[in-house]
Motif scaffolding. Structure first.
Motif, short mmCIF file in Angstrom:
data_model
loop_
_atom_site.label_atom_id
_atom_site.label_comp_id
_atom_site.label_asym_id
_atom_site.label_seq_id
_atom_site.Cartn_x
_atom_site.Cartn_y
_atom_site.Cartn_z
N PRO A 226 4.36 26.16 7.32
CA PRO A 226 3.86 25.03 6.62
C PRO A 226 3.54 23.86 7.89
O PRO A 226 4.09 24.01 9.18
N THR A 227 2.38 23.10 7.68
CA THR A 227 1.69 22.33 8.59
C THR A 227 1.72 21.25 7.96
O THR A 227 1.65 20.96 6.79
N LYS A 228 1.66 20.13 9.21
CA LYS A 228 1.34 18.82 8.64
C LYS A 228 0.04 18.25 8.80
O LYS A 228 -0.88 18.79 9.73
N LEU A 229 -0.65 17.37 8.07
CA LEU A 229 -2.10 16.90 8.07
C LEU A 229 -2.44 16.59 9.59
O LEU A 229 -3.35 17.19 10.22
N ASP A 230 -1.54 15.80 10.50
CA ASP A 230 -1.78 15.39 11.83
C ASP A 230 -2.14 16.84 12.62
O ASP A 230 -2.43 16.45 13.58
N GLU A 231 -1.38 17.76 12.14
CA GLU A 231 -1.42 18.90 13.05
C GLU A 231 -2.75 19.74 12.93
O GLU A 231 -3.08 20.44 13.72
N VAL A 232 -3.52 19.43 11.73
CA VAL A 232 -4.64 20.33 11.44
C VAL A 232 -5.92 19.25 11.54
O VAL A 232 -7.16 19.67 11.25
N ALA A 233 -5.78 18.18 11.23
CA ALA A 233 -6.77 17.17 11.09
C ALA A 233 -7.87 17.19 12.28
O ALA A 233 -7.36 17.39 13.50
N GLY A 234 -9.00 17.36 12.07
CA GLY A 234 -10.09 17.57 13.12
C GLY A 234 -10.14 18.94 13.67
O GLY A 234 -11.21 19.07 14.48
N MET A 235 -9.93 19.98 12.95
CA MET A 235 -9.78 21.24 13.48
C MET A 235 -11.20 21.99 13.15
O MET A 235 -11.60 22.77 13.96
#
Length: 85
Positions: free
Chosen positions: A51-60
């Motif tokens: 599971p991931t949070k938005l701030d971990e993947v935003a901008g990838m």
């Protein structure tokens, strides 16, 4: 729900019946989660991705090109739908 028996080996292993493996489409090497509940142990397939949070993947995802408006996107969808007719 069907009940089937399995024996615990001296090394702490159990063999899951083939019918259950097939029903759940588990493959060799499948990671499983053991969840300790009040009624016993729940066994289920582990998620394919953690599971991931938005701030971990935003901008990838890298974006190139000009920004388009919502109207331009809707027009492109309309044109694509007309071409498929």
């Amino acid at each position: 729900m069907q009940t089937q028996a399995a024996k615990l080996s001296s090394k702490g292993n159990i063999a899951i019946p083939k019918e259950i493996i097939a029903r759940h489409r588990w493959k060799i090497g499948q990671e499983l989660e053991l969840i300790d509940t009040e009624e016993g142990i729940l066994l289920k397939a582990a998620p394919a991705f953690k599971p991931t949070k938005l701030d971990e993947v935003a901008g990838m995802l890298r974006r190139t090109g000009k920004t388009v408006s919502l109207e331009e996107m809707e027009e492109a969808v309309r044109k694509g739908a007309q071409e498929r007719k």
